[in-house]
Scaffold this motif. Structure first.
Motif, PDB file in Angstrom:
ATOM      1  N   ASN A  55     -20.693  13.452   0.367  1.00 46.57           N
ATOM      2  CA  ASN A  55     -21.768  13.654  -0.157  1.00 46.57           C
ATOM      3  C   ASN A  55     -23.028  12.926  -0.176  1.00 46.57           C
ATOM      4  O   ASN A  55     -24.104  13.098  -0.793  1.00 46.57           O
ATOM      5  N   GLY A  65     -12.735  15.839  -0.869  1.00 50.32           N
ATOM      6  CA  GLY A  65     -12.913  16.478   0.259  1.00 50.32           C
ATOM      7  C   GLY A  65     -14.319  16.240   1.100  1.00 50.32           C
ATOM      8  O   GLY A  65     -13.946  15.044   1.805  1.00 50.32           O
ATOM      9  N   GLU A  66     -15.604  16.574   0.859  1.00 54.60           N
ATOM     10  CA  GLU A  66     -16.550  16.288   1.731  1.00 54.60           C
ATOM     11  C   GLU A  66     -17.351  15.115   1.205  1.00 54.60           C
ATOM     12  O   GLU A  66     -17.649  14.927   0.173  1.00 54.60           O
ATOM     13  N   SER A  88      -2.399  19.923  -4.711  1.00 59.05           N
ATOM     14  CA  SER A  88      -2.086  19.480  -3.488  1.00 59.05           C
ATOM     15  C   SER A  88      -0.523  19.161  -3.493  1.00 59.05           C
ATOM     16  O   SER A  88      -0.200  19.207  -4.468  1.00 59.05           O
ATOM     17  N   ARG A 101     -12.304  18.740  -3.392  1.00 61.10           N
ATOM     18  CA  ARG A 101     -11.980  20.124  -2.514  1.00 61.10           C
ATOM     19  C   ARG A 101     -10.931  20.731  -3.229  1.00 61.10           C
ATOM     20  O   ARG A 101     -10.975  21.908  -2.933  1.00 61.10           O
ATOM     21  N   GLY A 102     -10.570  20.305  -4.238  1.00 63.01           N
ATOM     22  CA  GLY A 102      -9.427  21.249  -4.942  1.00 63.01           C
ATOM     23  C   GLY A 102      -8.672  20.190  -6.173  1.00 63.01           C
ATOM     24  O   GLY A 102      -9.073  19.259  -5.963  1.00 63.01           O
ATOM     25  N   GLU A 105     -18.615  13.665  -8.658  1.00 58.30           N
ATOM     26  CA  GLU A 105     -17.687  13.584  -7.315  1.00 58.30           C
ATOM     27  C   GLU A 105     -16.762  11.993  -7.585  1.00 58.30           C
ATOM     28  O   GLU A 105     -16.876  11.549  -8.629  1.00 58.30           O
TER      29      GLU A 105
END
Ligand code: HEC
Length: 189
Positions: A124, A121-122, A112, A108-109, A74
């Motif tokens: 963790n 993204g999120e 952009s 998230r990807g 991440e």
């Protein structure tokens, strides 16, 4: 002026001056304030407000650049507690009671509007390290490393082989990867 009044003035004037210079006294106080709270076994209670600490840098180790199996796949957003940052600015050292939190944020990807890359993204979870001569006299450099399980109220101290060994070997200063933190380097005296 009576002796009594003189004494009173001498007593009050420094106090008035100190309160006018409130900023200075506050700076000293914040420097001394400690940020970690600990269980009786010296495990760090999950820090809740670290996003209001000093952000020092970020890196990302995506799975697809690490044979599908990055240790921390991440973004790593790293924060140091404000009292220890103030100490760092003065001395260029990590004080006793330094708390550093690494926040892990998923990807998230890869596209952009700004271009191609890796985009956060999120949330963790977090990992952390704490330096304390008193609490961790037998750990290398007096640093303890913490993992945090889901909703647990405090972290669990990790084996040296799981965390500290790599930090000892590769980090630039006192087990912290200062080579990756422009904010720390710029603030170093
Ligand atoms: C194989 C090497 C390695 C291992 C093992 C490792 N780390 Fe790290 N860690 C790093 C690197 C490199 C950084 C610098 C930022 C980045 O790349 O994420 C870092 C950064 C950190 C930071 C931010 C402060 C700093 O020192 O830069 C914390 C906190 C942290 N790691 C905790 C842990 C914990 C807890 C464990 C064990 C569960 C662990 N690390 C295991 C390599 C490692």
């Amino acid at each position: 002026m009576s002796k009594f009044k003189k004494t009173l003035l001498c007593g009050i004037a420094p106090l008035l001056l100190a309160s006018m210079l409130g900023l200075t006294t506050q700076a000293v106080a914040s420097d001394e304030r400690l940020y970690g709270r600990f269980t009786k076994d010296n495990e760090l209670y999950t820090p809740r407000n670290y996003r209001e600490w000093v952000f020092i840098g970020s890196s990302v180790t995506p799975n697809d650049m690490n044979d599908g199996a990055a240790a921390f796949p991440e973004f790593h957003n790293v924060y140091i507690d404000p009292g220890s940052f103030a100490h760092w600015k003065k001395t260029g050292e990590f004080r006793n009671n330094t708390v550093i939190v690494k926040e892990l944020v998923g990807i998230r990807g890869k596209e952009s509007p700004s271009g191609n890359g890796y985009f956060p993204g999120e949330f963790n979870g977090i990992a952390a390290m704490v330096k304390s001569e008193k609490r961790y006299p037998n750990r290398p450099g007096n640093w303890a490393y913490f993992g945090f399980d889901g909703e647990s109220r405090h972290g669990a101290i990790q084996e040296d082989s799981a965390c500290s060994a790599c930090h000892q070997q590769h980090a630039e200063q006192d087990q912290v990867f200062t080579q990756g933190y422009p904010v720390l380097r710029a603030a170093k005296p």
